[in-house]
Enzyme design. Structure first.
Site, mmCIF file in Angstrom:
data_model
loop_
_atom_site.group_PDB
_atom_site.id
_atom_site.type_symbol
_atom_site.label_atom_id
_atom_site.label_comp_id
_atom_site.label_asym_id
_atom_site.label_seq_id
_atom_site.Cartn_x
_atom_site.Cartn_y
_atom_site.Cartn_z
ATOM 1 N N CYS A 53 -64.718 31.474 -23.529
ATOM 2 C CA CYS A 53 -64.366 31.281 -22.120
ATOM 3 C C CYS A 53 -65.577 30.747 -21.356
ATOM 4 O O CYS A 53 -66.670 31.333 -21.443
ATOM 5 C CB CYS A 53 -63.903 32.601 -21.516
ATOM 6 S SG CYS A 53 -63.591 32.525 -19.735
ATOM 7 N N LYS B 246 -33.870 -0.706 -12.860
ATOM 8 C CA LYS B 246 -34.647 -1.723 -13.564
ATOM 9 C C LYS B 246 -35.349 -1.038 -14.735
ATOM 10 O O LYS B 246 -36.388 -0.408 -14.564
ATOM 11 C CB LYS B 246 -35.657 -2.385 -12.630
ATOM 12 C CG LYS B 246 -36.426 -3.534 -13.266
ATOM 13 C CD LYS B 246 -37.348 -4.192 -12.246
ATOM 14 C CE LYS B 246 -38.116 -5.345 -12.882
ATOM 15 N NZ LYS B 246 -39.036 -4.888 -13.943
ATOM 16 N N CYS C 188 -63.053 38.965 -16.371
ATOM 17 C CA CYS C 188 -63.390 37.548 -16.323
ATOM 18 C C CYS C 188 -63.421 37.074 -14.866
ATOM 19 O O CYS C 188 -62.393 37.104 -14.179
ATOM 20 C CB CYS C 188 -62.367 36.733 -17.108
ATOM 21 S SG CYS C 188 -62.642 34.945 -17.030
ATOM 22 N N CYS D 159 -66.713 33.791 -18.784
ATOM 23 C CA CYS D 159 -67.238 35.101 -19.197
ATOM 24 C C CYS D 159 -67.712 35.125 -20.645
ATOM 25 O O CYS D 159 -68.155 36.172 -21.131
ATOM 26 C CB CYS D 159 -66.186 36.181 -18.977
ATOM 27 S SG CYS D 159 -64.726 36.011 -20.036
ATOM 28 N N ASP E 23 -37.549 -0.308 -17.861
ATOM 29 C CA ASP E 23 -38.846 -0.821 -18.305
ATOM 30 C C ASP E 23 -38.816 -0.941 -19.825
ATOM 31 O O ASP E 23 -39.222 -0.055 -20.563
ATOM 32 C CB ASP E 23 -39.967 0.134 -17.863
ATOM 33 C CG ASP E 23 -41.333 -0.528 -17.926
ATOM 34 O OD1 ASP E 23 -41.382 -1.752 -18.137
ATOM 35 O OD2 ASP E 23 -42.339 0.180 -17.759
ATOM 36 N N LYS F 263 -39.482 -3.081 -6.685
ATOM 37 C CA LYS F 263 -40.426 -2.306 -7.495
ATOM 38 C C LYS F 263 -40.820 -1.042 -6.748
ATOM 39 O O LYS F 263 -41.239 -1.092 -5.591
ATOM 40 C CB LYS F 263 -41.679 -3.147 -7.800
ATOM 41 C CG LYS F 263 -41.406 -4.462 -8.526
ATOM 42 C CD LYS F 263 -40.944 -4.238 -9.959
ATOM 43 C CE LYS F 263 -42.079 -3.899 -10.887
ATOM 44 N NZ LYS F 263 -42.969 -5.028 -11.179
ATOM 45 N N CYS G 261 -58.168 33.375 -22.411
ATOM 46 C CA CYS G 261 -59.268 34.333 -22.372
ATOM 47 C C CYS G 261 -58.643 35.715 -22.254
ATOM 48 O O CYS G 261 -57.947 36.001 -21.269
ATOM 49 C CB CYS G 261 -60.172 34.050 -21.171
ATOM 50 S SG CYS G 261 -61.400 35.351 -20.900
ATOM 51 N N GLU H 132 -28.733 -1.502 -9.549
ATOM 52 C CA GLU H 132 -28.821 -0.830 -10.845
ATOM 53 C C GLU H 132 -30.288 -0.564 -11.167
ATOM 54 O O GLU H 132 -31.183 -1.229 -10.633
ATOM 55 C CB GLU H 132 -28.191 -1.688 -11.940
ATOM 56 C CG GLU H 132 -28.869 -3.027 -12.135
ATOM 57 C CD GLU H 132 -28.095 -3.939 -13.065
ATOM 58 O OE1 GLU H 132 -28.494 -4.039 -14.229
ATOM 59 O OE2 GLU H 132 -27.098 -4.548 -12.612
ATOM 60 N N TYR I 224 -26.640 -6.015 -19.327
ATOM 61 C CA TYR I 224 -26.534 -6.157 -17.882
ATOM 62 C C TYR I 224 -26.113 -7.542 -17.394
ATOM 63 O O TYR I 224 -25.934 -7.748 -16.194
ATOM 64 C CB TYR I 224 -27.857 -5.795 -17.219
ATOM 65 C CG TYR I 224 -29.050 -6.609 -17.683
ATOM 66 C CD1 TYR I 224 -29.230 -7.919 -17.285
ATOM 67 C CD2 TYR I 224 -30.013 -6.032 -18.509
ATOM 68 C CE1 TYR I 224 -30.318 -8.663 -17.701
ATOM 69 C CE2 TYR I 224 -31.117 -6.762 -18.937
ATOM 70 C CZ TYR I 224 -31.260 -8.078 -18.527
ATOM 71 O OH TYR I 224 -32.334 -8.807 -18.951
#
Length: 714
Positions: A417, A120, A442, A420, A122, A323, A436, A118, A229
């Site tokens: 920008c 894990k 550019c 340019c 967090d 893990k 921009c 199943e 669980y």
């Protein structure tokens, strides 16, 4: 062999330092809900301490962090009570070899055993005590023996029933994990920042902090959830015991009947091979789950065998936590810069102290847009949480507020920008992206557009990348992409393609996308190689040419759809908004973008220049190809032996089908190759037929195939 005295002394000193450091981190994690190191860094400290203790068993003491569970807490002001049955921790496995070693130990002591796998979750471990079916109290895990009383706060969680349903025991402890769904976590952080408050670093800390609020009304405002669980102490009293609790998977069925939420992803498997397959599938879809997970839990299914195997001082021998490789680490955000992409989008990215995560060294990480910098609440100089999942672009998740020193600075976004000096604008009111508007002149946009043309997914010009594009623009060989297919060898030599610094960093646009410096050598080849590649590129199909024009919103799917529907660039240019929008996979937004693009004369000049240079502007339809996939939507995922990624899409489209990029209930087939990821898992979840490469080829040939229904988890 006895260790040398000096080595033994050094090891003992290191062990003492580790114990102190681990205890400090535990206090921050369990007591303050504000860790300053990542889970991976903490796990490494514990592993080092265990390695030293394996060499020097006399260092193992009952209060050692390798022998204890969590933290006793006591700093939060909540009352403490003892668990009726101890809440234990789990030993960790970090590789499939570790899992195989655990299986070997179980098999040696109890014979081959089915195992429940199943996710894990967090979150924050919780123990719920029900007396005659009514919730009496809720305790955090604490140190496993004593936990904090958080009953009032837990009663605000909608997933926790006040009264159990059906036939219930006289007394039962139910163990579970309290978590905050990822989407709710993101919304909560936005609200905190809007109020001028520091954001949480991750959903786990947020769930813990929410559950341990002094005022339960504050907890009630947080959309906490629960997955149950396990069972602790259990006394049926006068009721008949439910025989299903004799197995672990049966416990989940009982918990569900009592009205408690359980994982939808639990599955009974046999042997290391099936466990490995489960872990691979779970990791592929880990980021599509409601909650964050950091691995999987493996439990022997037979509870009588569980009792036979017993426990160590801190963990059961009949279970282990696998893990996943760390995807999150902590590093320092040294500065924030911006990159300008081919469509003018200006993207901020973090420049960080280099750190290794998910198998690669990362220096740059995307911050997506100006709004996101504010939403995440990151400051220059912050210790930040960095996430990189496999091939996904590295991302700064948020700051580690607890690690701030007061020297951090707010980022001041640019107003012009950087390439340019044109004033930046919002594409439309309320747009999160700054852009921009100088698309024609550019330099950063032009260079990125040319490099995009050369990329594998567009015209696949092997030596045309960021450095080559920059060299040609800086040398004046090109003004923009219009003259790309007219360029000569002498001009290329003037562009110093032979003398480029191969150690030069990637462009700001690439950094914004989280890319690392390109490997040396791919841009130092001779000019004739580039000319040969450009000659081949002229013959690419129409959809690739259309994609290479960098029309906003027109990606591979829309390009294929437009090319397939109209057949020529002239037909696309001449189509009305309604005609364009009516194409499946296009719609009004893309149609408007196409019409707007072609309304600019300098855009038309690019197309005309390419056409004059011999670039393919019309597809010839092969009438001999049978339309065996007509009306079918097919998704391909993973690596196939006889098809490239683009080749399989071409095969689907040329045979009359629709090559979709995501799996839905409207998908007819999913073609799965090696290393298939979340799409294969999604097909399994939705019951969409899955084909291997042989079955796919049979489908192409005659439109029929025999498919077994995909398996579903427990």
């Amino acid at each position: 062999m006895t260790e040398a005295p000096a080595a033994a002394t050094a090891a003992r000193a290191r062990h003492a330092a580790l114990v102190q450091e681990i205890e400090e981190h535990r206090a921050r994690y369990y007591g303050d809900d504000a860790p300053t190191v990542s889970d991976g860094e903490y796990d490494a400290l514990e592993r080092e301490a265990r390695d030293i203790e394996a060499r020097f068993p006399e260092l193992i003491e009952p209060e050692s962090p390798t022998q204890t569970v969590g933290s006793a807490g006591g700093q939060t002001g909540f009352a403490s009570e003892r668990h009726r049955e101890r809440m234990m921790s789990l030993d960790n496995a970090f590789s499939i070899d570790d899992v195989a070693a655990w299986f070997e130990r179980v098999t040696k002591d109890a014979g081959p055993q089915p195992v429940v796998c199943e996710p894990k979750i967090d979150g924050l471990s919780i123990s719920l005590t029900y007396v005659d079916g009514v919730l009496e109290r809720a305790l955090t895990r604490g140190d496993g023996t004593t936990g904090e009383v958080v009953t009032a706060n837990v009663r605000t969680i909608s997933a926790v029933p006040e009264t159990l349903a059906g036939v219930v025991p006289a007394l039962v402890e139910i163990r579970g994990e309290v978590f905050l769904p990822v989407k709710d976590f993101e919304r909560l952080n936005e609200d905190l920042l809007a109020e001028g408050k520091a954001p949480y670093a991750n959903p786990r800390n947020t769930a813990a902090g929410s559950l341990r609020q002094k005022d339960a009304s504050v907890t009630a405002k947080r959309p906490l959830a629960l997955t149950a669980y396990a069972l602790g102490i259990l006394d049926w009293g006068d009721a008949s015991a439910d025989e299903r609790i004799e197995t672990q998977h049966g416990i989940y069925q009982v918990l569900r009947d009592w009205g408690l939420p359980v994982s939808e992803h639990a599955k009974v498997v046999n042997g290391v091979g099936e466990v490995e397959g489960y872990l691979r599938d779970l990791e592929a879809k880990r980021h599509s789950l409601t909650h964050e997970i950091d691995g999987a839990v493996l439990k022997v299914d037979d509870r009588a065998v569980q009792a036979e195997l017993g426990s160590t001082s801190r963990a059961p021998r009949w279970a282990i936590a696998y893990k996943f490789p760390p995807e999150e680490v902590h590093t320092t955000l040294e500065r924030i810069e911006v990159g300008v992409g081919r469509t003018g989008r200006v993207t901020p990215y973090g420049v960080m102290t280099p750190v290794t995560v998910a198998g690669s060294t990362v220096t740059y990480a995307t911050l997506h847009n100006f709004h996101e910098v504010v939403r995440k609440g990151v400051l220059i100089g912050d210790t930040v949480v960095l996430r990189k999942a496999g091939d996904v672009i590295p991302e700064i998740v948020g700051p580690v507020v607890a690690a701030r020193t007061g020297t951090e600075l707010a980022w001041v976004p640019p107003t012009v920008c950087p390439s340019c000096a044109t004033e930046l604008v919002e594409q439309k009111e309320g747009d999160k992206d700054m852009r921009c508007p100088n698309a024609q002149s550019c330099p950063a946009q032009i260079i990125d557009r040319i490099a995009f043309i050369g990329s594998r997914g567009v015209l696949d010009v092997e030596v045309l990348g960021e450095k080559a594009a920059a060299a040609m623009i800086e040398a004046g060989v090109l003004v923009n992409e219009a003259g790309l297919f007219d360029i000569g060898e002498d001009a290329l030599k003037r562009a110093t393609l032979f003398t480029l610094d191969v150690d030069e960093k990637v462009s700001k646009a690439q950094r914004a996308a989280g890319e690392e410096p390109r490997q040396a050598g791919d841009l130092t080849r001779n000019a004739s190689k580039l000319l040969d590649e450009l000659a081949k590129a002229r013959t690419q199909p129409l959809w690739r040419v259309l994609l290479g024009l960098s029309i906003r919103h027109v990606g591979p799917t829309a390009s294929r759809a437009l090319a397939g529907s109209f057949g020529s660039m002239d037909a696309i240019r001449g189509a009305t908004d309604v005609e364009l929008a009516s194409v499946d996979g296009v719609g009004p937004i893309i149609a408007d973008a196409v019409k707007t693009w072609f309304s600019e004369q300098w855009h038309v000049d690019i197309v005309d220049a390419w056409a004059a240079a011999g670039v393919r502007m019309e597809d010839e339809k092969d009438e001999s190809i049978p339309q065996t996939l007509a009306g079918l939507t097919v998704v391909a995922t993973g690596s196939l032996e006889r098809f490239t990624r683009d080749g399989v899409k071409e095969a689907i489209i040329s045979h009359g089908g629709k090559a979709a990029s995501s799996v839905s209930k409207n998908t007819h087939y999913v073609v799965v190759g090696a290393n298939a990821g979340s799409k294969a898992a999604k097909a399994e979840e939705l019951g969409v037929p899955v084909l291997d490469e042989v079955a796919f080829e049979a489908l192409l040939a005659d439109g029929s195939v025999t498919v077994e229904s995909p398996a579903h988890p427990l």
